[in-house]
Design a protein around this motif. Structure first.
Motif, mmCIF file in Angstrom:
data_model
loop_
_atom_site.group_PDB
_atom_site.id
_atom_site.type_symbol
_atom_site.label_atom_id
_atom_site.label_comp_id
_atom_site.label_asym_id
_atom_site.label_seq_id
_atom_site.Cartn_x
_atom_site.Cartn_y
_atom_site.Cartn_z
ATOM 1 N N ALA A 145 1.013 -1.352 0.039
ATOM 2 C CA ALA A 145 -0.033 -0.445 -0.276
ATOM 3 C C ALA A 145 0.922 1.245 0.388
ATOM 4 O O ALA A 145 0.507 1.905 -0.314
ATOM 5 C CB ALA A 145 -0.422 0.131 1.595
ATOM 6 N N LYS A 200 -6.495 -0.020 -1.086
ATOM 7 C CA LYS A 200 -5.839 -0.821 -2.248
ATOM 8 C C LYS A 200 -5.325 -1.598 -2.582
ATOM 9 O O LYS A 200 -5.674 -3.015 -2.254
ATOM 10 C CB LYS A 200 -4.647 -0.306 -2.064
ATOM 11 C CG LYS A 200 -2.987 0.129 -3.566
ATOM 12 C CD LYS A 200 -1.438 -0.305 -3.450
ATOM 13 C CE LYS A 200 -0.840 -0.260 -5.071
ATOM 14 N NZ LYS A 200 0.143 0.557 -4.954
ATOM 15 N N SER A 248 -8.962 4.482 2.748
ATOM 16 C CA SER A 248 -8.020 4.369 1.423
ATOM 17 C C SER A 248 -7.827 3.019 1.098
ATOM 18 O O SER A 248 -7.536 2.132 1.633
ATOM 19 C CB SER A 248 -6.900 5.515 1.195
ATOM 20 O OG SER A 248 -6.313 5.013 -0.036
ATOM 21 N N LYS A 277 -4.032 -0.820 -7.491
ATOM 22 C CA LYS A 277 -4.858 0.727 -7.933
ATOM 23 C C LYS A 277 -5.194 1.039 -6.502
ATOM 24 O O LYS A 277 -5.901 0.532 -6.178
ATOM 25 C CB LYS A 277 -6.128 0.512 -8.835
ATOM 26 C CG LYS A 277 -6.764 1.764 -8.800
ATOM 27 C CD LYS A 277 -7.750 1.044 -9.798
ATOM 28 C CE LYS A 277 -8.700 2.888 -10.286
ATOM 29 N NZ LYS A 277 -9.962 2.169 -11.466
ATOM 30 N N THR A 278 -5.369 2.339 -6.193
ATOM 31 C CA THR A 278 -5.152 3.059 -4.989
ATOM 32 C C THR A 278 -6.944 3.924 -4.928
ATOM 33 O O THR A 278 -7.209 4.952 -5.947
ATOM 34 C CB THR A 278 -4.556 3.833 -4.358
ATOM 35 O OG1 THR A 278 -3.344 3.458 -4.052
ATOM 36 C CG2 THR A 278 -4.795 4.845 -3.279
#
Length: 445
Positions: A95, A342, A340, A346-347
Motif C-alpha cells: 500500500a 488498494k 483508502s 490501484k488506490t
C-alpha cells in the motif's frame, strides 16, 4: 498513512448530513458484531486494529520494506525518481512506503542526530518508539548511535518498540537483528500504547518517545450539530432492530474523553468570550435562514495517548511526525480522514468512513497547534493557567513545530537525498508533513 506525493483518484463529496447506513458486511466481518451502539472511535479502532479483522492486524504487508536504500544521486531528477518509485510499488505490491523507509537511513539518522544533540548523556539513553512498523527506524537509529555516539551511549542504551501488531513485532525483531549487537539493546513490547497499565509504575527518568506516522491512525471521535448554533452531539453507530444495517445516531455530549477534547479545542459555546458570543448570536440568525449541519472529528485517541505518556513518563522528550493536511478529502467534517484501499495496484478513496471493513486504511490529518494544546493540557500546564496561584505558572514543556524540510535541514544530511539535477524528494515532496518536538523544562517540579 500514505506518501504525500502519491497520485489519488478523486472521490465524490458526501451529500446531506443525516443518518448514515453501515454496510451489512461490517457485521459479518466482526467489526460491528455486537448489538450495543459504539462510539466512532471504537469503530475506527476495530477497523484498524481488531486482532482478527483489523487492517493492520490481518497482515504485515500494508507497509513496504525496501531491499536496499535508494541511490538518489544516481537518478537524473523527479521523473526518474517517480519511475523508480513506481517500479518499487509494483515489485512489492504494497500500500505504501513510509518516509523512514523511502529515505533510509537518512530520515532516521536525522532523528537520531536530533536526539544525540539534546539528550542528557550522563544517564543511559532510553528510546520508546510507538508503532515501529517494519523496524527500519529502530535499526537505523541504533546504527547511527553505534557509528556516531560515544561507545558508552550505544553500549548502555535501550530501545523499546511498543507495537500492537504481532506480525509487525516479529518483523521488527528480524530487521533489527540484521546487526547482532543491536539485539541486546532492542525489545518489542506487544501491547496497546494507550493502555496505562501496560507501562507499569511511573518512571521519572529522562527518555525519548518517537511517534512517526502514528497520530494519523489513532482512533478519532465524531461530533455533529444540525445547524450553526445547536449544541454539539456525540456520534454513535447503532444497529437497527431487526436489520443487518446500522446508522449514525446522535446523543448529547456525555463521554468524558469527547467532552475534554471539546473543551481543549474551545468548541463549547457556553464558555465563549464576549466577542465570540456576539459572533455566535449572528450565526443564530443566519442558521434560521440557512441551516448548515456541522461535523468535526476529534483526536480523542491522541488525547488518551498523551494522557498515558505524561502519567507514565513525566520526563519524556517527544518527537512526532505526521501529515498536517491531506489532499482530496471527500469525507465531511473538520479534520476529516481519508479512507483508502488498494487493490490490484490501484488506490481508491472511499467517500464514507463506514466503508472501512478491515481492508482500508483510515488516516487523519494532524492539527499540530491542537497537538501542542493537548500536550500542554496533559502535562498539567493548561490547568495551572486556568487556576493560577500566587505566581504565574511556567510551561512544563518547550515545544517547536517544524515542517519536514526544515527539520531535515537542521538535523539531517539533505545532500544524501538529492538527485543529479538538484531535485530532492525529501525536501520537495513532503510539504504536508510536520515534526513536533516537545521536551520538559527544568523550572517545574
Amino acid at each position: 498513512m500514505a506518501p504525500a506525493f502519491s497520485a489519488r483518484i478523486p472521490a465524490l463529496r458526501c451529500g446531506a448530513l443525516c443518518a448514515r447506513w453501515v454496510p451489512a458486511a461490517l457485521f459479518s466481518s466482526g467489526i460491528l458484531a455486537g448489538e450495543k451502539p459504539i462510539l466512532v472511535r471504537d469503530f475506527v479502532r476495530s477497523a484498524l486494529y481488531d486482532p482478527n479483522h483489523g487492517y493492520f492486524s490481518k497482515r504485515a504487508g500494508p507497509v513496504g520494506v525496501l531491499d536496499a536504500s535508494i541511490r538518489f544521486n544516481q537518478l537524473e531528477g523527479r521523473s526518474a525518481y517517480m519511475q523508480h518509485l513506481d517500479k518499487l510499488y509494483k515489485k512489492h505490491d504494497i500500500a505504501w512506503f513510509t518516509p523512514v523507509e523511502l529515505f533510509k537511513p537518512w530520515y532516521a539518522y536525522a532523528i537520531a542526530a536530533s536526539i544525540l544533540r539534546t539528550a542528557n548523556l550522563s544517564v543511559p539513553l532510553k528510546i520508546y518508539e510507538i508503532g515501529g512498523g517494519s523496524g527500519t527506524c529502530a535499526k537505523c537509529i541504533l546504527d547511527y548511535m553505534m557509528l556516531n555516539a560515544p561507545p558508552k551511549v550505544y553500549n548502555d542504551m535501550k530501545y523499546i518498540s511498543v507495537e500492537i501488531s504481532s506480525s509487525l513485532a516479529e518483523k521488527q525483531l528480524e530487521t533489527v537483528g540484521e546487526v547482532q549487537s543491536h539485539l541486546s539493546k532492542f525489545t518489542v513490547e506487544r501491547r496497546d500504547a494507550t493502555n496505562r497499565s501496560g507501562w507499569g509504575r511511573k518512571d521519572p527518568r529522562p527518555c525519548w518517545v518517537l511517534m512517526l506516522e502514528v497520530l494519523d491512525n489513532l482512533p478519532h471521535d465524531l461530533v455533529y450539530s444540525p445547524d450553526q448554533v445547536s449544541p454539539w452531539m456525540e456520534v454513535w453507530i447503532e444497529k437497527i432492530n431487526g436489520s443487518s444495517q446500522a446508522s449514525e445516531v446522535y446523543k448529547p455530549l456525555q463521554d468524558p474523553l469527547i467532552s475534554r477534547c471539546v473543551e481543549i479545542i474551545g468548541m463549547n459555546e457556553d464558555k465563549a468570550s464576549v466577542s465570540e458570543k456576539l459572533a455566535f448570536a449572528a450565526k443564530g440568525i443566519l442558521s434560521k435562514v440557512f441551516p448548515k449541519p456541522r461535523r468535526a472529528w476529534l483526536p480523542t485517541g491522541c488525547l488518551k495517548l498523551m494522557d498515558t505518556l505524561h502519567q507514565a513518563l513525566p520526563s519524556m522528550s517527544l518527537i512526532a511526525s505526521d501529515f498536517s493536511y491531506l489532499p482530496d478529502v471527500s469525507i465531511p467534517g473538520d479534520r476529516a480522514p481519508l479512507v483508502s484501499s488498494k487493490k490490484d495496484g490501484k488506490t481508491s478513496d472511499h467517500r464514507n468512513y463506514l466503508d472501512a471493513q478491515g481492508d482500508a486504511d483510515i488516516f487523519f490529518p494532524t492539527d499540530f497547534r491542537l497537538l501542542e494544546q493537548i500536550d500542554h493540557h496533559c502535562s498539567g500546564f493548561l490547568k495551572e493557567q486556568k487556576n493560577p496561584g500566587a505566581f504565574k505558572p511556567v510551561k512544563k514543556r518547550r515545544t517547536i513545530i517544524l515542517d519536514s524540510a526544515a527539520f531535515m535541514e537542521e538535523f539531517g544530511l539533505p545532500l544524501k537525498t538529492r538527485t543529479k539535477d538538484g531535485y530532492n524528494p525529501l525536501l520537495d515532496d513532503f510539504k504536508n508533513t510536520r515534526f513536533y518536538l516537545s521536551v520538559p523544562t527544568h523550572n517545574s517540579k
